[in-house]
Scaffold this active site. Sequence first.
Site, PDB file in Angstrom:
ATOM      1  N   ALA A 299       0.801  -1.222   0.000  1.00 10.35           N
ATOM      2  CA  ALA A 299       0.000   0.000   0.000  1.00 10.35           C
ATOM      3  C   ALA A 299       0.836   1.275   0.000  1.00 10.35           C
ATOM      4  CB  ALA A 299      -0.931  -0.017   1.213  1.00 10.35           C
ATOM      5  N   ARG A 300       1.900   1.292   0.780  1.00 10.05           N
ATOM      6  CA  ARG A 300       2.659   2.537   0.972  1.00 10.05           C
ATOM      7  C   ARG A 300       3.602   2.846  -0.183  1.00 10.05           C
ATOM      8  NH1 ARG A 300       5.815  -0.277   5.957  1.00 10.05           N
ATOM      9  NH2 ARG A 300       7.045  -1.786   4.762  1.00 10.05           N
ATOM     10  N   GLU A 301       3.755   1.957  -1.131  1.00  9.40           N
ATOM     11  CA  GLU A 301       4.741   2.128  -2.197  1.00  9.40           C
ATOM     12  C   GLU A 301       4.123   2.915  -3.357  1.00  9.40           C
ATOM     13  OE1 GLU A 301       6.294  -1.878  -2.710  1.00  9.40           O
ATOM     14  OE2 GLU A 301       6.765  -1.991  -0.575  1.00  9.40           O
TER      15      GLU A 301
ATOM     16  N   TYR B 231      16.612 -10.281   0.212  1.00  6.88           N
ATOM     17  CA  TYR B 231      16.443 -11.248   1.305  1.00  6.88           C
ATOM     18  C   TYR B 231      15.508 -12.344   0.806  1.00  6.88           C
ATOM     19  CZ  TYR B 231      12.613  -7.837   1.791  1.00  6.88           C
ATOM     20  OH  TYR B 231      11.585  -6.975   1.535  1.00  6.88           O
TER      21      TYR B 231
ATOM     22  N   TYR C 204      11.289   0.438  -1.856  1.00  5.95           N
ATOM     23  CA  TYR C 204      12.273   1.214  -2.565  1.00  5.95           C
ATOM     24  C   TYR C 204      13.575   0.432  -2.572  1.00  5.95           C
ATOM     25  CZ  TYR C 204      13.571   2.217   2.290  1.00  5.95           C
ATOM     26  OH  TYR C 204      13.915   2.084   3.613  1.00  5.95           O
TER      27      TYR C 204
ATOM     28  N   ARG D 299       1.309  -1.355   4.826  1.00  3.89           N
ATOM     29  CA  ARG D 299       1.885  -2.231   3.781  1.00  3.89           C
ATOM     30  C   ARG D 299       0.890  -3.273   3.258  1.00  3.89           C
ATOM     31  NH1 ARG D 299       6.867  -4.943   2.333  1.00  3.89           N
ATOM     32  NH2 ARG D 299       6.754  -7.216   2.410  1.00  3.89           N
TER      33      ARG D 299
ATOM     34  N   ASN E 109       2.216  -9.975  -0.914  1.00 10.32           N
ATOM     35  CA  ASN E 109       3.385 -10.552  -1.594  1.00 10.32           C
ATOM     36  C   ASN E 109       4.024 -11.695  -0.802  1.00 10.32           C
ATOM     37  OD1 ASN E 109       4.701 -10.408  -4.092  1.00 10.32           O
ATOM     38  ND2 ASN E 109       6.496  -9.383  -3.190  1.00 10.32           N
TER      39      ASN E 109
HETATM   40  O1  0X9 Z   1       9.518  -8.034   0.442  1.00 10.62           O
HETATM   41  C1  0X9 Z   1       8.956  -7.852  -0.633  1.00 10.62           C
HETATM   42  O2  0X9 Z   1       7.839  -8.315  -0.892  1.00 10.62           O
HETATM   43  C2  0X9 Z   1       9.654  -7.013  -1.721  1.00 10.62           C
HETATM   44  N1  0X9 Z   1      10.369  -5.911  -1.127  1.00 10.62           N
HETATM   45  S1  0X9 Z   1       9.516  -4.657  -0.463  1.00 10.62           S
HETATM   46  O3  0X9 Z   1      10.445  -3.802   0.265  1.00 10.62           O
HETATM   47  N2  0X9 Z   1       8.900  -3.769  -1.641  1.00 10.62           N
HETATM   48  O4  0X9 Z   1       8.462  -5.172   0.354  1.00 10.62           O
HETATM   49  C3  0X9 Z   1      10.632  -7.905  -2.470  1.00 10.62           C
HETATM   50  C4  0X9 Z   1      10.007  -9.094  -3.142  1.00 10.62           C
HETATM   51  C5  0X9 Z   1      10.985  -9.881  -3.964  1.00 10.62           C
HETATM   52  N3  0X9 Z   1      10.408 -11.112  -4.468  1.00 10.62           N
HETATM   53  C6  0X9 Z   1      10.276 -12.217  -3.705  1.00 10.62           C
HETATM   54  N4  0X9 Z   1      10.809 -12.328  -2.530  1.00 10.62           N
HETATM   55  N5  0X9 Z   1       9.621 -13.240  -4.215  1.00 10.62           N
HETATM   56 ZN    ZN Z   2       6.869  -3.873  -1.919  1.00  7.32          ZN
END
Ligand code: 0X9
Ligand code: ZN
Length: 301
Positions: A67-69, A241, A189, A116, A134
């Site tokens: 959400a915040r992005e 990560y 970011y 988020r 995600n």
């Molecule tokens: O953590 C995440 O979902 C993404 N970074 S964020 O800072 N925008 O939240 C990275 C996702 C990378 N892809 C996977 N881990 N599958």
């Molecule tokens: Zn993200």
Amino acid sequence: GHRMEWTRYHRLDDIYGYIDYLAQTYPDICSSMAIGTSFEGRPIKLLRISKGEKNVPAIWIDGGIHAREWISTASVTYIINYLVENSDDLKADYYILPVVNPDGYEYTFRGDRLWRKNRSSPEKGGVCIGVDLNRNFGYRWGGLGTSRQPCREIYAGTGPFSEPETAAIKNFFEATSANFKAFLTFHSYGQYILYPWGYAQRVPPDYADLDRVAQKSAVAMKKATTQNTVYTVGNSATALYAAAGGSDDWAKAMLKIKYAYTIELRDKGRNGFILPAGYIIPTAKEALASVLTITDAARKL
Ligand code: 0X9
Ligand code: ZN
């Protein structure tokens, strides 16, 4: 007319109004559809931009899963504008979802700018709200970098695709017959172009192709403005990560879409998620450069 411009961040109504305006004004190339409904009942609006040509690849582009992005959503709408205004040169069929998480997006304007997750309440009688969309996709769900605790920012939900927003994307792909060659999900970011896998420090068999196209993208993104912005290319779990249940891993593993990337837009932490609106246009130009580079690669498949 419409009220879209790229000098400020827009509310959901403006963005949806813009999608509807494009579909009405350019019916030969633009069509919009709600692919589902969010937890709080908002439509999840997708725009398709296509000249109806045969033998062109289909390309997925999304923003706003977190959400915040805000810069991801703003950049995706900028990309939409470019593709429509330059539709004579359209080289693919684009399926574009600027706000994967409409409830969360609106909540960042009304309640908490740094929210988020989505806004669902999956637990019966629970106090904490929201699932990290995600972490909710159905490949290696619940693995590294996820949590079963509803209060955590990386809460994966009660099961794969437990959330209406991720289920909508899954249902869309199950129903479509388009020939997807790229899946691009914009975040912020950090300035990264990330390729699978995210679930662990492993790479897919064709990772050299993904790395090569990402490097090409990074060059194009650097050249997109006078600011020479550096984007780092790498495997998601290694460069950033490990985090399982992401949309990119699912697109690559389950949908077999070759060029699956997560692109983390500006900046590198100075402003973080609160990127001032003056950076929308330069950042969006970089995002557009990545789309055009990856489109070229997809056409060569
Ligand atoms: O953590 C995440 O979902 C993404 N970074 S964020 O800072 N925008 O939240 C990275 C996702 C990378 N892809 C996977 N881990 N599958
Ligand atoms: Zn993200």
